[in-house]
Design an enzyme around this catalytic site. Structure first.
Site, PDB file in Angstrom:
ATOM      1  N   HIS A  14       0.821  -1.218   0.000  1.00  0.00           N
ATOM      2  CA  HIS A  14       0.000   0.000   0.000  1.00  0.00           C
ATOM      3  C   HIS A  14       0.854   1.266   0.000  1.00  0.00           C
ATOM      4  O   HIS A  14       0.378   2.332   0.398  1.00  0.00           O
ATOM      5  CB  HIS A  14      -0.939   0.051   1.223  1.00  0.00           C
ATOM      6  CG  HIS A  14      -2.061  -0.939   1.203  1.00  0.00           C
ATOM      7  ND1 HIS A  14      -1.880  -2.292   1.354  1.00  0.00           N
ATOM      8  CD2 HIS A  14      -3.405  -0.773   1.076  1.00  0.00           C
ATOM      9  CE1 HIS A  14      -3.050  -2.916   1.321  1.00  0.00           C
ATOM     10  NE2 HIS A  14      -3.981  -2.032   1.148  1.00  0.00           N
ATOM     11  N   ASP A  58       0.723  -0.853  -7.639  1.00  0.00           N
ATOM     12  CA  ASP A  58       0.392  -1.088  -6.239  1.00  0.00           C
ATOM     13  C   ASP A  58      -0.812  -2.030  -6.162  1.00  0.00           C
ATOM     14  O   ASP A  58      -1.714  -1.949  -7.002  1.00  0.00           O
ATOM     15  CB  ASP A  58       0.059   0.253  -5.564  1.00  0.00           C
ATOM     16  CG  ASP A  58      -0.039   0.146  -4.050  1.00  0.00           C
ATOM     17  OD1 ASP A  58      -1.042  -0.411  -3.558  1.00  0.00           O
ATOM     18  OD2 ASP A  58       0.891   0.597  -3.362  1.00  0.00           O
ATOM     19  N   GLY A  59      -0.834  -2.910  -5.171  1.00  0.00           N
ATOM     20  CA  GLY A  59      -1.971  -3.813  -5.002  1.00  0.00           C
ATOM     21  C   GLY A  59      -3.281  -3.097  -4.788  1.00  0.00           C
ATOM     22  O   GLY A  59      -4.348  -3.636  -5.080  1.00  0.00           O
ATOM     23  N   HIS A  60      -3.218  -1.878  -4.275  1.00  0.00           N
ATOM     24  CA  HIS A  60      -4.430  -1.092  -4.045  1.00  0.00           C
ATOM     25  C   HIS A  60      -4.369   0.185  -4.868  1.00  0.00           C
ATOM     26  O   HIS A  60      -3.627   1.098  -4.534  1.00  0.00           O
ATOM     27  CB  HIS A  60      -4.579  -0.747  -2.563  1.00  0.00           C
ATOM     28  CG  HIS A  60      -5.963  -0.327  -2.188  1.00  0.00           C
ATOM     29  ND1 HIS A  60      -6.698   0.570  -2.923  1.00  0.00           N
ATOM     30  CD2 HIS A  60      -6.763  -0.694  -1.148  1.00  0.00           C
ATOM     31  CE1 HIS A  60      -7.878   0.748  -2.352  1.00  0.00           C
ATOM     32  NE2 HIS A  60      -7.952  -0.020  -1.267  1.00  0.00           N
ATOM     33  N   HIS A  62     -11.704  -6.933  -4.819  1.00  0.00           N
ATOM     34  CA  HIS A  62     -11.915  -5.936  -3.767  1.00  0.00           C
ATOM     35  C   HIS A  62     -12.664  -4.725  -4.341  1.00  0.00           C
ATOM     36  O   HIS A  62     -12.184  -4.058  -5.258  1.00  0.00           O
ATOM     37  CB  HIS A  62     -10.545  -5.527  -3.242  1.00  0.00           C
ATOM     38  CG  HIS A  62     -10.574  -4.657  -2.035  1.00  0.00           C
ATOM     39  ND1 HIS A  62     -10.536  -3.286  -2.098  1.00  0.00           N
ATOM     40  CD2 HIS A  62     -10.618  -4.960  -0.720  1.00  0.00           C
ATOM     41  CE1 HIS A  62     -10.544  -2.774  -0.874  1.00  0.00           C
ATOM     42  NE2 HIS A  62     -10.603  -3.778  -0.012  1.00  0.00           N
ATOM     43  N   GLU A 108     -13.697  -8.318   1.010  1.00  0.00           N
ATOM     44  CA  GLU A 108     -14.444  -7.052   0.843  1.00  0.00           C
ATOM     45  C   GLU A 108     -14.766  -6.877  -0.631  1.00  0.00           C
ATOM     46  O   GLU A 108     -14.482  -5.831  -1.222  1.00  0.00           O
ATOM     47  CB  GLU A 108     -13.593  -5.883   1.346  1.00  0.00           C
ATOM     48  CG  GLU A 108     -12.921  -6.153   2.682  1.00  0.00           C
ATOM     49  CD  GLU A 108     -12.126  -4.989   3.246  1.00  0.00           C
ATOM     50  OE1 GLU A 108     -11.360  -4.370   2.496  1.00  0.00           O
ATOM     51  OE2 GLU A 108     -12.279  -4.703   4.441  1.00  0.00           O
ATOM     52  N   GLU A 151     -19.034  -1.705   1.812  1.00  0.00           N
ATOM     53  CA  GLU A 151     -18.121  -0.843   2.567  1.00  0.00           C
ATOM     54  C   GLU A 151     -18.411   0.636   2.301  1.00  0.00           C
ATOM     55  O   GLU A 151     -18.649   1.036   1.161  1.00  0.00           O
ATOM     56  CB  GLU A 151     -16.680  -1.196   2.167  1.00  0.00           C
ATOM     57  CG  GLU A 151     -15.652  -0.407   2.951  1.00  0.00           C
ATOM     58  CD  GLU A 151     -14.206  -0.789   2.604  1.00  0.00           C
ATOM     59  OE1 GLU A 151     -13.991  -1.882   2.031  1.00  0.00           O
ATOM     60  OE2 GLU A 151     -13.316   0.016   2.910  1.00  0.00           O
ATOM     61  N   CYS A 177     -16.361   3.045   2.216  1.00  0.00           N
ATOM     62  CA  CYS A 177     -15.371   3.563   1.262  1.00  0.00           C
ATOM     63  C   CYS A 177     -15.782   3.283  -0.177  1.00  0.00           C
ATOM     64  O   CYS A 177     -15.480   4.073  -1.075  1.00  0.00           O
ATOM     65  CB  CYS A 177     -14.005   2.917   1.497  1.00  0.00           C
ATOM     66  SG  CYS A 177     -13.118   3.571   2.921  1.00  0.00           S
ATOM     67  N   CYS A 181     -10.233   2.962   7.478  1.00  0.00           N
ATOM     68  CA  CYS A 181     -10.216   3.710   6.222  1.00  0.00           C
ATOM     69  C   CYS A 181     -11.496   4.514   6.006  1.00  0.00           C
ATOM     70  O   CYS A 181     -11.482   5.539   5.325  1.00  0.00           O
ATOM     71  CB  CYS A 181     -10.004   2.756   5.052  1.00  0.00           C
ATOM     72  SG  CYS A 181     -11.084   1.315   5.095  1.00  0.00           S
ATOM     73  N   CYS A 182     -12.620   4.025   6.539  1.00  0.00           N
ATOM     74  CA  CYS A 182     -13.923   4.615   6.184  1.00  0.00           C
ATOM     75  C   CYS A 182     -14.217   5.977   6.831  1.00  0.00           C
ATOM     76  O   CYS A 182     -14.734   6.872   6.152  1.00  0.00           O
ATOM     77  CB  CYS A 182     -15.055   3.640   6.491  1.00  0.00           C
ATOM     78  SG  CYS A 182     -14.970   2.107   5.520  1.00  0.00           S
TER      79      CYS A 182
END
Lengths: 667, 667
Positions: free
Chosen positions: A146, A196-198, A274, A326, A342, A344, A422-423
């Protein structure tokens, strides 16, 4: 053609949104800062994401940055992406400073920027876990690290803070980060050919390009978007050395599609893995596509958007059908009780809708944006501003959340904070920036797509005032002033729920123009001082049904009024919610049969619906009645009614059952 | 009073059951042996129990015993309780030898017994994993060790094998095991004051007592039952040394109620934790209670039974509402698609029902026993005898099993074998011993509670012949012969689904007696050579509904005919199953509106039901139709019909959707 600002100066006057936005400044931001700065304790529920739970995830967010800056000592605590929570807070603070001059908030934000500048490495790198404890792993574990996600969030925050306050210091830190990433990633030999994975940096870089004009940043975003999935083994290859020995960095429990790297992004046709990652990725792609004209990226973003909103989205706007990863699952799989949804992801859907509207005025984008704003995104925050949802179910029962492990991720009351938090700040940044979601400007047309009362200045003598009591009242008034000396058009959105059923007057005369893609455009000629528009939308209560393809909603209905989706809560309805049956009359003639009433003293002021219903009597305490299965036709009903409240306001009273989808009566 | 044998010699003549029982001898037992003896490869699905998955669970079951016997070398493979699979096979083989003289089977079983005698430790201990690799951990990790569970299964097998074949050798091994356990466990100082995490020894010891007359075994079973839960910390105390270092033995992911040790068993009021454990525990308690008159144990078993069958059991008999811990959740929580419904739990429910019937003739016990025999228990085995279910859902869809991780434990086709393969041989032992489930004898009354055609000899000149074509035909004939010179009574069960709607003739004359607790007793006088009974049961098709307390079945019905629960499968029904709607006429007048027909060439010969229905048309391919949510009342139906097959026979054709509960039409 008049030179209209694509980023007008908008002062939100809506009662509904002013309440939320005042809450952001008065409660939400101070509370979130206090938690992240260890000034206030907050209790954490079990991590809702079963695949993502690590020891010691209670992080000291600000402290990590102080350690990295050399102002404190110790190890990093919390998730690898913990810094990003504070960056989202900073972004929210920036937007808040636009509508409320708050010296304390400004001073706190400035100190944070100063601290971050100290914490930043000479080459621009800034991710505290790696700087403090894992320097040897920098950019080597991108599946889980991340790092670009975290820096992306800072860049977004810095752009916002610069835009609002003019802080060069904040922007400089962001540019140094972007330069660091640019020095390390890219198609050139010697650079890392990976992502990046996210996704997130893909959102941040085009924003940074827009304020700096530095084309390298846009090119780098383009690189990441086109690189994604071209080498599906990239993450695995980074682990050829056997891993880092850090559980968080080495975790590999999900398939490649979870990270959207199983195939090139531009070849992806369905939203997989995700949910937040998919939505962020599409947002970045849409933004870059608008700036560069990249048709492949635009088509990919539009394709995934279509798949989501037509096949994978809840009626309240949430996305993500399973807590495991998620994630999205498959078309039309929309369980209401084991779902994820979620916060987010709803925030991300709102942001994505805006980016797509900036490319093209399609009513669907505005309709979904409105759905998120009045339902899925704001349901993530309590009315007191200090409790939050990560998971937003459409059906909940505290008994099942406690006793059925398949629903343990579904909280029936909002939490003070999360291990992976994160939310909370994500919701804050959306609410604080809602003034940016009301208009878009294209080719000399101002598109008014959200019914959020405001006063807007488009520059050059063009202003718009929108007055309404939305979402409770469907009467909308506009005063559009043109002192520019040039013609332009002002386009009013007819929302999907009012299409074919509205009245629009311009200066008291009916507007004859048909809605095109959901918008009716009214010419605002040069020389006319102002045009007064009056729009009346269809606020009748609607009983909604899901597509026949949606298994779990068969035989069920949900009620909407305007954009607001309603739900039943135990606080208003004494029987088990699934024992109520809505008769055909209330379904087919909901406009007449369902009573809507504004209650000023309930839940901060909400419309409630009263739906005629029957209740199936539960078995008596007599043993003979206590039979699980029996021949049909023996159930006894009594007359009752269901009281519904807006979904976003649920779980602000006592803990209890909630349901959006209600059972219809059987023939 | 005539001296009737409580264990009559019963020759099953039922076509339905003879087919199954021949399959056991001809296919199931040879196949299972071949897999466990590594003579045949079998592919394993992912372990359905997410909490119970370890590396290397593909065990070489017979090989482990050979290693323990010194006839082979190597390490133990598979689960710690792997031996027990072979013991259940031996028990099934014993029952099979009762109805089919098969030299090969007998020889294989004898060789196995001989091998086990060699493998057994001098003190009687026999659990191969501990003997081979973990001798220092013997009886030290009872939370997970399954040592008493494993030996319990051998004892059950040996008792059966001794009863059928007279094998002293088999029984001696069992007695030595029991002596070993007795030497190590008990209330006396120096002995272990604790229980096994998985009840089973409580079932085995009273059986061993019955054939040996050794009271110590009964006392030991009583000890385990009363010890359970008196020290809830017992398992934890065993780990005061930090654990064994073996992941399987040290695992501690479940709360104490999972093992039924959170409070004394006799104080437990609801069925909590691992479903099979609860059911086994109650079976042992009921058996011991009958033998000793222990009222506390009896009441506890009856209380948990009641909780299960009135609040926690599926209409097909399955129990266990979640895969996490293979466990019960809470009252009325009976999801059809994320459920567990382990085959072993249904087998256990049948065994428990029989033990309770041996205490008291209550129709509910016989009704549930019948439900298991014709639905939940046999659904665990394919019609070809070589594929098995661990999890038995009431609603399944291969797409969701593949793409929604919350349903990945739900297989839509039976598997060849499992890493944890407790179920296949458990089903085999139930089917092979079904002759033991037809009658009970109490105080001079023969209770005929299952409609399984047979010829039974109760000794002393008393025989019963039952003729029928059940479950397809409700006409049952009995010839009860009394050459004993004494009066007795023969009681016929009126099943719950036919109560108040049956015709019973004795020697062609209507029997006036009322059913008491579901049984009508007919005197069979001394001197009357025979009484001929004719019973006609109500085989009309019934549309069943669940208690209003069951959330997930609201608005749904399931069809039954006699004891058989039906389901819809994709193989017979082309549309998505949830898009069918059953109209009120078919629900309220199912006897007339639903057509039942026997199809000889389908699924080994089954009754099928044809239910008039409507189908909601799916959205067209037109983009405009492709909307997830819209105002109710726009759905288009067409006439159709649903074809249903018996639930037990599902998934014997192509992979596809299946549903027991069908959607009713809306008003």
């Amino acid at each position: 053609m008049v030179n209209l600002s694509t980023m007008p100066d908008v002062n939100v006057t809506s009662t509904f949104w002013r309440n939320y936005r005042n809450l952001i400044v008065d409660k939400v931001l101070p509370y979130q800062w206090a938690v992240m700065a260890d000034e206030q304790e907050a209790s954490l529920p079990d991590d809702p994401s079963s695949g993502n739970s690590f020891e010691g995830s209670e992080g000291h967010t600000l402290r990590n940055i102080e350690i990295a800056a050399g102002l404190a000592e110790g190890h990093h605590t919390g998730y690898q992406f913990q810094d990003s929570d504070l960056y989202k807070w900073l972004e929210a603070a920036a937007y808040a400073l636009k509508y409320r001059h708050d010296e304390t908030l400004k001073a706190t934000a400035d100190r944070l920027v100063e601290l971050l500048a100290k914490a930043q490495a000479p080459d621009g790198y800034l991710v505290t876990m790696f700087q403090i404890d894992w320097p040897q792993e920098r950019f080597k574990r991108l599946r889980q690290s991340h790092e670009l996600y975290t820096m992306g969030h800072y860049i977004e925050a810095a752009v916002a803070y610069y835009e609002v306050t003019g802080s060069r210091a904040a922007l400089d830190v962001a540019c140094r980060m972007a330069d660091c990433i640019d020095a390390n990633f890219g198609s050139e030999p010697g650079k890392i050919h990976g992502v990046d994975g996210h996704p997130e940096i893909e959102i941040a870089l085009p924003r940074l390009y827009e304020v700096t004009g530095e084309h390298r940043y846009l090119d780098l975003a383009t690189f990441f978007l086109h690189e994604r999935g071209t080498n599906p083994a990239f993450f695995d290859e980074q682990f050829a050395d056997g891993g880092s020995g850090n559980e968080m960095l080495d975790a590999d429990v999900f398939p490649r599609k979870y990270y959207q790297i199983d195939k090139p992004f531009t070849e992806q046709t369905t939203a997989e893995g995700h949910a937040v990652r998919v939505v962020y990725l599409c947002e970045g792609a849409a933004h870059v596509a608008r700036l560069t004209g990249d048709a492949e990226l635009r088509e990919a973003a539009e394709r995934l958007w279509s798949n989501i909103v037509r096949k994978r989205m809840y009626i309240t706007g949430q996305v993500g059908s399973t807590h495991e990863g998620e994630a999205f699952t498959c078309d039309y799989d929309l369980p209401n009780d084991t779902m994820y949804g979620e916060s987010c992801a709803s925030v991300g859907m709102a942001m994505l809708a805006r980016r797509l509207l900036e490319i093209e005025q399609r009513s669907e984008y505005a309709d979904v944006l409105e759905k998120q704003l009045f339902n899925g995104a704001i349901s993530g925050m309590s009315l007191d501003g200090s409790h939050f949802y990560y998971v937003n179910p459409l059906e909940a029962d505290p008994v099942l959340s406690a006793l059925n492990p398949d629903k343990k991720h579904v909280l029936t009351h909002r939490a003070e904070w999360f291990g992976c938090s994160c939310c909370p700040a994500n919701i804050a940044r959306l609410v604080a920036s809602v003034d940016r979601y009301i208009y878009t400007v294209h080719d000399g047309v101002i598109y008014s797509h959200q019914f959020i009362a405001n006063q807007a200045d488009f520059g050059g003598g063009v202003t718009v005032e929108q007055r309404n009591n939305f979402p409770w009242d469907g009467h909308i008034e506009y005063t559009v002033c043109n002192r520019s000396g040039q013609d332009f058009r002002f386009a009013v959105r007819i929302p999907e729920w009012s299409r074919g059923r509205y009245a629009l007057l311009a200066d008291s005369k009916p507007v004859g123009a048909e809605a095109v893609e959901g918008f009716v455009a009214i010419p605002v000629k040069a020389g006319c001082a102002e045009v007064r528009l009056s729009l009346d939308l269809d606020m009748s209560v609607k009983a909604m049904e899901a597509s026949p393809e949606v298994r779990v909603d068969a035989g069920k209905i949900a009620f909407m009024r305007g954009p607001v989706v309603f739900c039943a809560e135990a606080a208003d309805n004494p029987d088990n919610l699934w024992q109520y049956r809505v008769p055909a009359t209330a379904v087919l003639d909901s406009a007449e049969q369902v009573d809507a009433r504004f209650e000023q003293n309930l839940l901060g002021g909400v419309e409630t619906l009263t739906v005629p219903a029957h209740v199936i009597q539960a078995a008596g305490s007599d043993d003979a009645d206590d039979v699980l299965y029996r021949p049909a036709g023996q159930q006894v009903c009594r007359d009752a009614s269901l009281t519904l409240v807006p979904y976003y306001a649920w779980a602000n009273r006592q803990d209890g059952q909630m349901a959006v989808w209600l059972n219809r009566e059987n023939a």
